[in-house]
Design an enzyme around this catalytic site. Structure first.
Site, PDB file in Angstrom:
ATOM      1  N   SER A  90       0.788  -1.237   0.000  1.00  0.00           N
ATOM      2  CA  SER A  90       0.000   0.000   0.000  1.00  0.00           C
ATOM      3  C   SER A  90       0.821   1.288   0.000  1.00  0.00           C
ATOM      4  O   SER A  90       0.246   2.377  -0.027  1.00  0.00           O
ATOM      5  CB  SER A  90      -0.945   0.017   1.204  1.00  0.00           C
ATOM      6  OG  SER A  90      -2.001  -0.893   1.008  1.00  0.00           O
ATOM      7  N   LYS A  99      -0.083   3.761  -2.625  1.00  0.00           N
ATOM      8  CA  LYS A  99      -1.139   4.769  -2.483  1.00  0.00           C
ATOM      9  C   LYS A  99      -0.595   6.194  -2.342  1.00  0.00           C
ATOM     10  O   LYS A  99      -1.344   7.160  -2.486  1.00  0.00           O
ATOM     11  CB  LYS A  99      -2.046   4.410  -1.313  1.00  0.00           C
ATOM     12  CG  LYS A  99      -2.891   3.168  -1.615  1.00  0.00           C
ATOM     13  CD  LYS A  99      -3.517   2.547  -0.377  1.00  0.00           C
ATOM     14  CE  LYS A  99      -4.283   1.268  -0.754  1.00  0.00           C
ATOM     15  NZ  LYS A  99      -4.639   0.447   0.398  1.00  0.00           N
ATOM     16  N   SER A 142      -6.119   3.014   4.626  1.00  0.00           N
ATOM     17  CA  SER A 142      -5.603   2.181   3.533  1.00  0.00           C
ATOM     18  C   SER A 142      -6.690   1.332   2.874  1.00  0.00           C
ATOM     19  O   SER A 142      -6.445   0.183   2.465  1.00  0.00           O
ATOM     20  CB  SER A 142      -4.465   1.278   4.037  1.00  0.00           C
ATOM     21  OG  SER A 142      -3.597   0.934   2.987  1.00  0.00           O
TER      22      SER A 142
END
Length: 371
Positions: free
Chosen positions: A97, A100, A152
């Site tokens: 993640s 992101k 997330s």
């Protein structure tokens, strides 16, 4: 003397051949060593040419180097655009993640934060961790960005990507274009949320070095850095939906546990392990750190210890020495793209290559004439 030379001509020739062969092998090994040090994409002016590992040149420095759990790590000076420390920092790795970070900054630059986003079935069906978006319902882009960066949420990332890029494939193209624009040639993203994926080109990956550069861009160099920091520094965010009140909490512990962290993003997949990227401001210096493969369950706290170790190292005397030894580079700027090239390395590499080629050419001719 002539009789002696005639008598032992074959033995002398053999000895000469062996000596020359040893010199040739030595020369080739030196050349190969230089080639291994060369970063992939150097001919394209990659953003960093600092050493992969700023290995200490004496015992004192080696003792003071950070002992990390992470498989790959990097520490980057955002002002000088040079690397202070690296551990396998050019290795292509799954990065979960932390993807992101780029999803967020591309969305902020390409869309209005107050846009209304309609949720597709594809976005709604993303796996946990997820907000639970309902297909067909509409949400505010700002709320989705907070859900993606603080909690997330994978469905938020897909909804944002489809809205901005028209499709996840279209958004991936925007992400990779942005990565290349800022000099991250070791990055290739397929998914907006960082879940593992693979296509005909490659697998979803980045490098510890690239992630530091991406973090630096997001925190300080993007025209949308202020909005990015506002989102990632928020400790709790609340908003209302048709399903009820939603509360998001920031999981970046380094913000609350230190006085120098200003932004960051965690990540985890089975393939990537625990990952973390952060921007810090300490002692008048702006720096970024990244950790990939920083433990697997049940070692989710390794990343916090490693992050603190890197920051402590950054302000130590050992780091100052390594910084001068391995990261003294020349920066070239073209438009908005910052490219760092070690010009001395390139020049030395060319000279060694030329020397090796000339040596082999002359050796072939001379040994042929001798025999």
């Amino acid at each position: 003397m002539i009789i002696f030379l005639k008598k032992y001509k074959s033995k002398i020739a053999l000895m000469v051949f062996i000596c020359v062969l040893v010199c040739t092998v030595s020369c080739l090994l030196d050349f190969k060593t230089l080639e291994k040090q060369k970063m992939p994409g150097l001919e394209k002016k990659s953003v960093f040419m600092a050493a992969e590992n700023t290995v200490a040149k004496n015992t004192d420095k080696a003792v003071n180097e950070p002992r990390l759990h992470a498989v790959s790590a990097a520490l980057y000076d955002a002002d000088d655009e040079t690397f202070i420390y690296g551990k396998n920092m050019r290795d292509s790795m799954a990065n979960a993640s932390t993807t992101k970070l780029l999803t967020c900054i591309v969305a902020l630059e390409k869309a209005d934060i107050n846009d209304t986003v309609t949720i597709s079935q594809n976005a709604a069906s993303q796996p946990a961790v997820k907000l639970g978006l309902v297909a067909g319902n509409s949400y505010n882009m700002k709320d989705l960005l907070y859900g993606m960066m603080l909690e997330s949420f994978n469905d938020c990332a897909y909804a944002i990507a489809e809205h901005v890029g028209g499709s996840t494939e279209g958004f991936a193209k925007l992400m990779n274009e942005k990565a290349n624009e800022i000099g991250c040639l070791g990055t290739y993203f397929i998914t907006p949320n960082g879940l593992d994926a693979e296509n005909d080109i490659s697998f979803h990956h980045s490098t510890a070095g690239d992630l530091c550069v991406i973090m630096s861009y997001c925190a300080w160099k993007s025209p949308k850095s202020t909005q990015f920091l506002e989102i990632t520094q928020t400790m709790q965010y609340t908003f209302e939906t048709e399903e009820g009140k939603m509360v998001f909490n920031n999981h970046n512990r380094l913000i609350t546990e230190t006085d120098y962290c200003i932004s960051g993003k965690t990540g985890f997949t089975t393939k990537a392990g625990y990952c973390y990227v952060a921007a810090v401001e300490k002692d008048g210096r702006r720096m970024c750190l990244s950790l990939l493969g920083c433990g697997w369950p049940n070692n989710k706290n390794y990343k916090w210890a490693d992050a603190k170790s890197l920051v402590e190292y950054a302000v130590s005397d050992a780091a100052e020495d390594s910084y001068c030894d391995a990261a003294c580079v020349t920066t070239q700027q073209t438009g908005d793209t910052r490219n760092t090239i070690n010009l001395k390395y390139i020049e030395n590499n060319k000279k060694n290559k030329k020397i090796c080629k000339n040596f082999l050419k002359n050796f072939t001719i001379n040994i042929g004439n001798f025999f």
